[in-house]
Design a protein around this motif. Structure first.
Motif, mmCIF file in Angstrom:
data_model
loop_
_atom_site.group_PDB
_atom_site.id
_atom_site.type_symbol
_atom_site.label_atom_id
_atom_site.label_comp_id
_atom_site.label_asym_id
_atom_site.label_seq_id
_atom_site.Cartn_x
_atom_site.Cartn_y
_atom_site.Cartn_z
ATOM 1 N N ILE A 1 -6.963 2.176 -2.077
ATOM 2 C CA ILE A 1 -7.075 1.630 -3.438
ATOM 3 C C ILE A 1 -6.277 2.475 -4.421
ATOM 4 C CG2 ILE A 1 -8.683 1.186 -5.334
ATOM 5 C CD1 ILE A 1 -10.797 0.533 -3.141
ATOM 6 N N GLU A 2 -6.373 3.791 -4.287
ATOM 7 C CA GLU A 2 -5.635 4.674 -5.185
ATOM 8 C C GLU A 2 -4.127 4.508 -5.020
ATOM 9 O OE1 GLU A 2 -7.313 8.389 -4.057
ATOM 10 O OE2 GLU A 2 -9.101 8.153 -5.331
ATOM 11 N N ARG A 3 -3.660 4.371 -3.777
ATOM 12 C CA ARG A 3 -2.217 4.173 -3.539
ATOM 13 C C ARG A 3 -1.753 2.850 -4.125
ATOM 14 N NH1 ARG A 3 -3.679 5.723 1.553
ATOM 15 N NH2 ARG A 3 -3.230 3.673 2.429
ATOM 16 N N MET B 1 -0.435 -2.986 4.815
ATOM 17 C CA MET B 1 0.337 -2.994 6.054
ATOM 18 C C MET B 1 0.087 -1.694 6.812
ATOM 19 S SD MET B 1 1.786 -5.935 5.614
ATOM 20 C CE MET B 1 3.066 -6.010 6.866
ATOM 21 N N GLN B 2 0.532 -1.648 8.040
ATOM 22 C CA GLN B 2 0.409 -0.426 8.827
ATOM 23 C C GLN B 2 1.223 0.692 8.190
ATOM 24 O OE1 GLN B 2 1.472 -1.300 12.888
ATOM 25 N NE2 GLN B 2 -0.552 -2.080 13.386
ATOM 26 N N GLY B 3 0.737 1.916 8.346
ATOM 27 C CA GLY B 3 1.441 3.050 7.785
ATOM 28 C C GLY B 3 1.108 3.316 6.337
ATOM 29 N N GLY B 4 0.094 2.618 5.813
ATOM 30 C CA GLY B 4 -0.317 2.857 4.439
ATOM 31 C C GLY B 4 0.544 2.193 3.393
ATOM 32 N N GLN B 5 1.411 1.267 3.801
ATOM 33 C CA GLN B 5 2.286 0.568 2.862
ATOM 34 C C GLN B 5 1.661 -0.767 2.438
ATOM 35 O OE1 GLN B 5 5.106 2.304 1.891
ATOM 36 N NE2 GLN B 5 4.127 3.853 3.192
#
Length: 264
Positions: free
Chosen positions: A47-49, A154-158
């Motif tokens: 959420i923060e990202r 998405m995968q990888g935090g994107q």
């Protein structure tokens, strides 16, 4: 003050991020493989990202009310009957962790995506306001027709951010709202929404392209236009029920949200 904050202040634009808290925390729990203790901090980081990426000025988190029957369940008792995992430990833990510093909303009888739709459409109608939704659930994609953007994890935090044109391109439709018409025919196995037997994505899209919407397909079937439209017409009640189930409620009785209370 960072450069992004200076730009945000000068533009006087409100950017609200509305989070599907249930979807996010259960995604971070890997469908229940990880405990709430493990999943909630990961979800908080996501959420923060997302908030930083869209330069949100305000944030609201929508949550399900686990164990409480929703209007969909009352309309169709078999709704989500294929789901056996009790999500309440994760949702309760997330709510407890988030409510102290983020604005959280849950409403008896409604799901998180209904709350999202209600708040998002109200916010999008305000001048100088941009609305983002953080969710991996395709049910929220029709909201992009109103200028709302959906951030899909998405995968990888994107994240992949989808606007109306990307949704139309992805599904081969003329408007994001056509997703509701498609799902009325194909159903949704994950939510145990029936659709019409024998009608998959390719056939549903062809029917929609030829006849405009579900009612047009049913009318074509009644004229014996083609084999597949006849199939839809024969299951018209089930298709209409499915359309109702995949349609987001936009009149959820959410409390009046304080701009100061959800400001970042």
């Amino acid at each position: 003050m960072t450069a992004s904050n200076v730009t945000r202040t000068m533009s006087n634009t409100t950017r609200i991020l509305i989070v599907d808290g249930t979807n996010v925390v259960m995604r971070c729990a890997l469908g229940g493989e990880l405990s709430a203790v493990q999943a909630v901090p990961t979800a908080s980081g996501m959420i923060e990202r997302a908030s930083r990426e869209c330069e949100a000025t305000h944030l609201v988190i929508a949550l399900d009310c686990p164990g409480v029957p929703t209007w969909r369940k009352e309309l169709y008792p078999e709704y989500k009957a294929n789901r056996t995992l009790d999500t309440s430990p994760w949702i309760h833990a997330a709510a407890e962790a988030w409510v102290s510093h983020w604005w959280c909303e849950d409403v008896y009888g409604y799901e998180a995506d209904d709350i999202i739709a209600t708040i998002a459409l109200r916010a999008a109608a305000r001048p100088n306001t941009e609305v983002f939704v953080l969710s991996g659930d395709s049910d929220v994609l029709p909201l992009t027709a109103q200028g709302i953007r959906v951030m899909k994890p998405m995968q990888g935090g994107q994240f992949t951010t989808l606007a109306s044109n990307q949704v139309c391109c992805k599904y081969g439709i003329s408007s994001p709202t056509a997703l509701v018409e498609l799902k009325a025919m194909t159903g949704e196995s994950g939510d145990n929404i029936p659709g019409v037997a024998g009608i998959g994505d390719v056939r549903a899209l062809a029917l929609l392209t030829a006849h405009g919407d579900l009612e047009g397909v049913i009318a074509a079937g009644l004229r014996n236009a083609c084999k597949y439209s006849i199939m839809v017409a024969a299951a018209a009640d089930l298709a209409r029920l499915s359309r109702r189930l995949v349609t987001l409620a936009t009149d959820v009785p959410v409390v009046k949200i304080s701009p100061a209370g959800c400001a970042l």
